[in-house]
Design an enzyme around this catalytic site. Structure first.
Site, PDB file in Angstrom:
ATOM      1  N   GLN A 142      50.220   2.893  44.831  1.00  0.00           N
ATOM      2  CA  GLN A 142      50.972   1.762  45.372  1.00  0.00           C
ATOM      3  C   GLN A 142      50.728   1.567  46.866  1.00  0.00           C
ATOM      4  O   GLN A 142      51.023   0.488  47.400  1.00  0.00           O
ATOM      5  CB  GLN A 142      52.473   1.933  45.098  1.00  0.00           C
ATOM      6  N   HIS A 284      63.184   5.561  43.170  1.00  0.00           N
ATOM      7  CA  HIS A 284      61.766   5.472  42.809  1.00  0.00           C
ATOM      8  C   HIS A 284      61.606   5.192  41.316  1.00  0.00           C
ATOM      9  O   HIS A 284      62.309   5.772  40.503  1.00  0.00           O
ATOM     10  CB  HIS A 284      61.083   6.790  43.196  1.00  0.00           C
ATOM     11  N   ASN A 305      53.036   9.074  38.198  1.00  0.00           N
ATOM     12  CA  ASN A 305      53.471   8.525  39.474  1.00  0.00           C
ATOM     13  C   ASN A 305      52.438   7.508  39.961  1.00  0.00           C
ATOM     14  O   ASN A 305      51.391   7.341  39.331  1.00  0.00           O
ATOM     15  CB  ASN A 305      53.662   9.666  40.482  1.00  0.00           C
TER      16      ASN A 305
END
Ligand SMILES: *[C@@H]1O[C@H](CO)[C@@H](O)[C@H](O)[C@H]1NC(C)=O
Length: 353
Positions: A142, A284, A305
């Protein structure tokens, strides 16, 4: 003689252990500020993190604190190890601000009646890994953008699409960041439930290839937004605070979950089953893509993740499952959800010969 031999074995083992983490260092590096400066320089070139002289002076104390934290933590016999990874000179607050991006979920119903699609599932295999079933794309990154919510959503959609169609297609987080802007906030955070809604109402989502990720919010590209490749028919929440319900869901498809990831143990996680300290202030979004049991009997979730493949176990973290708290470790069982897909994808127009 025997002692010397033992020492060599232990020393070799210690070397091996620290080398298995991505950036090895030892007591000598921590012995003085001078050595720590050398370590900091080495860390910058190892991770390719250039810092200006001013920034270095500002960040050195943070680096020092983090280095000591990682070193002390790895002395313990915890089932997981930390490493001085690319986040090594960031404070906890800076890290949370920059690399997470989940907003408070005020829409989610607070009490759950327990009914959901997989409530009557009884056949749950002892272990599951959707990566091995071809339902998970490579680990993404990200970057410096609080868009975790988009990545978490896409894990769910890529997963159910492969399960229904047998085709794994990498899908566009950028479309969500740029175009799903009614309540989600691009790099300033969002929610997976809202993103699932967007994809459904939009009539689908396009591919990563067509609308690639740029780690910043831009104007929505309307033509790309309309070139839908994968459709979903809705989404559903897993009953909250129920790891058994979550297990039934993950046995059937990859699931979007919210966790608290702001702690240093999470920031510097390297390998092993994470049993670390964390709270339940969800900040998150990630995706659960499987579960299993370690050799020592510790049960875990396999969590994908979005911090690149150089974080954790090639981009993944195994998080302890079936903990005593009903919220799950780091609140993982609090806000789980997944897309529903019954409709086929639109037929892609092909060039006529
Ligand atoms: C689960 O079983 C109960 C009792 O038979 C039934 O009422 C319910 O609709 C079932 N749920 C689903 C999602 O099929």
């Amino acid at each position: 003689m025997r002692n010397a031999f033992l020492f060599v074995v232990v020393f070799a083992l210690a070397l091996f252990m620290s080398a298995s983490a991505s950036f090895p260092f030892n007591e000598v590096d921590l012995a003085s500020d001078e050595n720590l400066w050398a370590l900091y320089e080495r860390w910058q070139s190892h991770h390719g993190v250039p810092r200006s002289p001013d920034e270095k002076r500002m960040r050195f104390d943070v680096f020092k604190v983090n280095t000591n934290y990682v070193f002390e933590s790895n002395k313990n016999t915890k089932p997981y190890k930390l490493s001085l990874n690319k986040f090594g000179d960031m404070t906890k607050e800076e890290f949370r601000r920059t690399y997470t991006g989940l907003r408070m979920n005020t829409r989610r119903r607070s009490s759950v009646d327990g009914s959901f699609m997989y409530e009557n599932v009884t056949a749950v295999p002892p272990a599951m890994d959707w990566r091995q079933k071809g339902a998970v794309t490579g680990v993404k990154n990200q970057g410096k953008c609080g868009s975790c919510w988009a990545f978490s959503t896409i894990v769910g959609v890529e997963g159910i699409n492969q399960i229904r169609t047998k085709k794994l297609i990498s899908l566009s987080e950028q479309e969500l960041v740029d175009c799903d802007t009614a309540t989600n906030k691009g790099c300033d955070g969002g929610l997976m439930d809202v993103a699932y809604d967007f994809i459904q109402r939009n009539g689908g989502i396009t591919t990563e290839e067509n609308y690639p990720y740029v780690a910043q919010q831009r104007d929505c590209n309307v033509a790309k937004k309309k070139s839908n490749v994968v459709v979903i028919d809705g989404h559903e929440d897993v009953p909250s605070n129920n790891e058994q319900a979550l297990l039934k869901a993950v046995a059937n498809q990859p699931i979007s979950v919210s966790i608290e990831a702001a702690g240093q143990d999470f920031q510097f996680y390297s390998e092993g089953v994470f049993t670390g300290t964390c709270g339940i202030e969800l900040d998150h979004g990630v995706g659960i893509v499987g579960y299993g049991t370690a050799d020592d009997g510790t049960k875990y979730w396999i969590v994908k993740n979005s911090w690149g493949a150089d974080w954790g176990e090639q981009g993944y973290i195994r998080m302890q499952r079936d903990v005593s708290a009903s919220e799950g470790l780091c609140g993982i069982a609090m806000e789980a959800s997944y897309p529903i897909k019954t409709s086929p994808n639109p037929v892609q127009r092909k060039l006529r010969i």
